[in-house]
Write a protein that holds these residues in place. Sequence first.
Motif, PDB file in Angstrom:
ATOM      1  N   SER A  32       0.828  -1.211   0.000  1.00  6.65           N
ATOM      2  CA  SER A  32       0.000   0.000   0.000  1.00  6.65           C
ATOM      3  C   SER A  32       0.863   1.262   0.000  1.00  6.65           C
ATOM      4  N   GLN A  33       2.060   1.226   0.559  1.00  2.83           N
ATOM      5  CA  GLN A  33       2.971   2.372   0.455  1.00  2.83           C
ATOM      6  C   GLN A  33       3.431   2.577  -0.988  1.00  2.83           C
ATOM      7  N   GLU A  34       3.687   1.482  -1.699  1.00 10.35           N
ATOM      8  CA  GLU A  34       4.039   1.609  -3.117  1.00 10.35           C
ATOM      9  C   GLU A  34       2.875   2.194  -3.912  1.00 10.35           C
ATOM     10  N   ARG A  35       1.675   1.764  -3.589  1.00  8.14           N
ATOM     11  CA  ARG A  35       0.489   2.318  -4.244  1.00  8.14           C
ATOM     12  C   ARG A  35       0.370   3.813  -3.949  1.00  8.14           C
ATOM     13  N   PHE A  36       0.627   4.197  -2.691  1.00  5.87           N
ATOM     14  CA  PHE A  36       0.578   5.613  -2.332  1.00  5.87           C
ATOM     15  C   PHE A  36       1.612   6.415  -3.120  1.00  5.87           C
ATOM     16  N   ALA A  37       2.844   5.897  -3.244  1.00  2.45           N
ATOM     17  CA  ALA A  37       3.895   6.610  -3.977  1.00  2.45           C
ATOM     18  C   ALA A  37       3.473   6.845  -5.430  1.00  2.45           C
ATOM     19  N   TYR A  38       2.846   5.833  -6.038  1.00  2.00           N
ATOM     20  CA  TYR A  38       2.380   5.964  -7.421  1.00  2.00           C
ATOM     21  C   TYR A  38       1.301   7.041  -7.532  1.00  2.00           C
ATOM     22  N   VAL A  39       0.288   6.961  -6.662  1.00  2.00           N
ATOM     23  CA  VAL A  39      -0.829   7.915  -6.730  1.00  2.00           C
ATOM     24  C   VAL A  39      -0.356   9.322  -6.385  1.00  2.00           C
ATOM     25  N   TRP A  40       0.471   9.446  -5.345  1.00  2.00           N
ATOM     26  CA  TRP A  40       0.941  10.764  -4.915  1.00  2.00           C
ATOM     27  C   TRP A  40       1.731  11.463  -6.013  1.00  2.00           C
ATOM     28  N   SER A  41       2.617  10.741  -6.680  1.00  2.00           N
ATOM     29  CA  SER A  41       3.446  11.368  -7.718  1.00  2.00           C
ATOM     30  C   SER A  41       2.590  11.874  -8.881  1.00  2.00           C
ATOM     31  N   ARG A  42       1.542  11.139  -9.241  1.00  2.00           N
ATOM     32  CA  ARG A  42       0.632  11.591 -10.323  1.00  2.00           C
ATOM     33  C   ARG A  42      -0.214  12.765  -9.860  1.00  2.00           C
ATOM     34  N   PHE A  43      -0.588  12.755  -8.589  1.00  2.00           N
ATOM     35  CA  PHE A  43      -1.328  13.875  -8.007  1.00  2.00           C
ATOM     36  C   PHE A  43      -0.502  15.163  -8.058  1.00  2.00           C
ATOM     37  N   ILE A  44       0.789  15.065  -7.773  1.00  2.00           N
ATOM     38  CA  ILE A  44       1.642  16.258  -7.731  1.00  2.00           C
ATOM     39  C   ILE A  44       1.807  16.888  -9.118  1.00  2.00           C
ATOM     40  N   THR A 130       2.204  29.991  -4.331  1.00  2.00           N
ATOM     41  CA  THR A 130       1.937  29.425  -5.653  1.00  2.00           C
ATOM     42  C   THR A 130       2.553  28.026  -5.718  1.00  2.00           C
ATOM     43  N   ASP A 131       1.898  27.134  -6.452  1.00  2.00           N
ATOM     44  CA  ASP A 131       2.429  25.784  -6.705  1.00  2.00           C
ATOM     45  C   ASP A 131       2.936  25.125  -5.421  1.00  2.00           C
ATOM     46  N   THR A 132       2.131  25.190  -4.377  1.00  2.00           N
ATOM     47  CA  THR A 132       2.529  24.682  -3.058  1.00  2.00           C
ATOM     48  C   THR A 132       1.588  23.561  -2.633  1.00  2.00           C
ATOM     49  N   LEU A 133       2.152  22.516  -2.048  1.00  2.00           N
ATOM     50  CA  LEU A 133       1.353  21.438  -1.484  1.00  2.00           C
ATOM     51  C   LEU A 133       1.106  21.719  -0.008  1.00  2.00           C
ATOM     52  N   PHE A 134      -0.154  21.784   0.392  1.00  2.00           N
ATOM     53  CA  PHE A 134      -0.530  21.942   1.795  1.00  2.00           C
ATOM     54  C   PHE A 134      -0.829  20.553   2.369  1.00  2.00           C
ATOM     55  N   ILE A 135       0.000  20.121   3.323  1.00  2.00           N
ATOM     56  CA  ILE A 135      -0.139  18.810   3.948  1.00  2.00           C
ATOM     57  C   ILE A 135      -0.782  19.008   5.311  1.00  2.00           C
ATOM     58  N   VAL A 136      -1.958  18.435   5.495  1.00  2.00           N
ATOM     59  CA  VAL A 136      -2.724  18.615   6.734  1.00  2.00           C
ATOM     60  C   VAL A 136      -2.834  17.267   7.436  1.00  2.00           C
ATOM     61  N   VAL A 166      -6.740  27.162   0.619  1.00  2.00           N
ATOM     62  CA  VAL A 166      -5.729  26.465  -0.180  1.00  2.00           C
ATOM     63  C   VAL A 166      -5.893  26.788  -1.661  1.00  2.00           C
ATOM     64  N   TYR A 167      -7.121  26.692  -2.172  1.00  2.00           N
ATOM     65  CA  TYR A 167      -7.315  26.832  -3.617  1.00  2.00           C
ATOM     66  C   TYR A 167      -7.414  28.282  -4.077  1.00  2.00           C
ATOM     67  N   SER A 168      -7.327  29.220  -3.139  1.00  2.00           N
ATOM     68  CA  SER A 168      -7.208  30.628  -3.546  1.00  2.00           C
ATOM     69  C   SER A 168      -5.780  30.961  -3.955  1.00  2.00           C
ATOM     70  N   GLY A 169      -4.848  30.036  -3.666  1.00  2.00           N
ATOM     71  CA  GLY A 169      -3.472  30.219  -4.122  1.00  2.00           C
ATOM     72  C   GLY A 169      -3.274  29.569  -5.488  1.00  2.00           C
ATOM     73  N   HIS A 170      -2.511  30.197  -6.342  1.00  2.00           N
ATOM     74  CA  HIS A 170      -2.336  29.706  -7.717  1.00  2.00           C
ATOM     75  C   HIS A 170      -1.585  28.374  -7.725  1.00  2.00           C
ATOM     76  N   CYS A 172      -2.069  25.634  -6.121  1.00  2.00           N
ATOM     77  CA  CYS A 172      -1.875  24.944  -4.836  1.00  2.00           C
ATOM     78  C   CYS A 172      -2.703  23.662  -4.769  1.00  2.00           C
ATOM     79  N   ARG A 173      -2.234  22.714  -3.966  1.00  2.00           N
ATOM     80  CA  ARG A 173      -2.877  21.407  -3.816  1.00  2.00           C
ATOM     81  C   ARG A 173      -3.040  21.102  -2.336  1.00  2.00           C
TER      82      ARG A 173
END
Length: 489
Positions: A32-44, A130-136, A166-170, A172-173
């Motif tokens: 499941s960590q490998e699955r997360f790495a795959y999904v996260w990288s495509r999300f970014i 801009t272009d920033t990932l917010f990790i909560v 978060v989405y008011s920033g250009h 941002c994810r």
Amino acid sequence: MPHLSATSNTSKRAADLESRLLGQIPFSPTESQERFAYVWSRFIVSEKPRCALVLRGYAGTGKTTAVGAVVRALRDARQKCVLLAPTGRAAKVLARHAGQDASTIHRHIYRPKRNPEGGTAYGLMPNRRTDTLFIVDEASMIGDGGGLPSGGFQYRSLLDDLVEFVYSGHGCRLMLIGDDAQLPPVGASESPALQGPKLRDAYDLTLAEVTLHDVVRQELDSAILSNAHDLRMSMALVEPQGPVPLPRFEVGPGMTRVLGQDLEDLLVDLHAKHGEDNLVVITRSNKRAVQFNQQIRARVLWQEDELNAGDRLMVVANNYHWLADHEELPTNLIANGDTLIVDRILSRFERYDTPFAEAEVRLADVPDYPSFSVHINLSVLTSERASQPRAERQALYDAVSADHSYLGSKSKIHEATNSDPCYQALQVKFAYALTCHKSQGGQWPAVVVDQGYMTEERVDLEWLRWLYTALTRAESELYLLNFADVFFD
């Protein structure tokens, strides 16, 4: 052809990020960590609008490791991220695991403003990133309420405001991380910030979801995590309206049974070993938390006065008064759940039939904050209520208003009352023993979990979630206090 080239470039970026992330995990990643790495990288690298990712991880599945790997992979790739959590203690834990500063959500997204009635309202800060990932992290604690006052008796939705910010920033994810087996926000039956389909529909998100469910082999060496894992698995098997099985614990390294007559000696030893900030008692009710706090102060810490220098306090109601003049700080909020350390008692007095203390305090989980002077409402310290009851608060308001009646107009009296240090006195409890909701988001090297009065008929899914949340507050030492024989193999 340019389109194919752009697609190829995006795929290469995703593959590079995936490789960087997996390289930051210090052991062989689980499936499941490998699955997360795959999904996260495509999300970014996704160019779709309003991208979000929900990462759920149960105790022992390597969620903390994955978060730290994400931060290091982004740093390695020279991409920006901001770390947030619902409470100061949770932000401190996140910062330690990620190796980067973290803030509470409230302090990062809100700014104060005066409302027409002379009180404090809150609006959203502009998100200039801009272009920033917010990790909560600890997103299970984020509810549809829980925001700050927007004026009058209206309170903002923390989840609504977080998403809007978060989405008011250009570019941002948003990445929401949590454990949906833990307790949901007070008054809720589920954790709205971890409900993927509802998030997608409510906020028009391009959303992906991953759940870490494979237990990391190294984590099972800990009796704390192996028992938490077994408890979570039994919770997953409970059917709606069906019977709830009794949890069974297997005592092992890091996990110990304790009887009531041995508690005082245990707490003395643990305070000597870990210090006051690294130990907590978690209990079922405010009443029992008050009793534990009084006993710990009197018989372990040898504190005789009702409040002393060195005492650790938990704030139980938001306060916007005492930091209003600290312009160097991003917000004037002393938040519900913040931990304070008393540096000095300046005075003690009684007014409006209520005992108060004036003290210098500092925020335990934000070491860069300077100390500051406050008034403390001592009646709340030992009250069995979670905070000052509305009727008592109204009575105090009326008494303070009467002292300002000479001002004439209602608006002036109201403004003066709102600014009065006694009316604005902090509502706090001692922080040596906490209810489970108050402990949520925090972790301590040593935790004592008090079962309290319990019968087999009272065992339900809500209690199992309470127990799972309490167990997973312990990092290395867990003590089960007065648990009946029936819970042990």
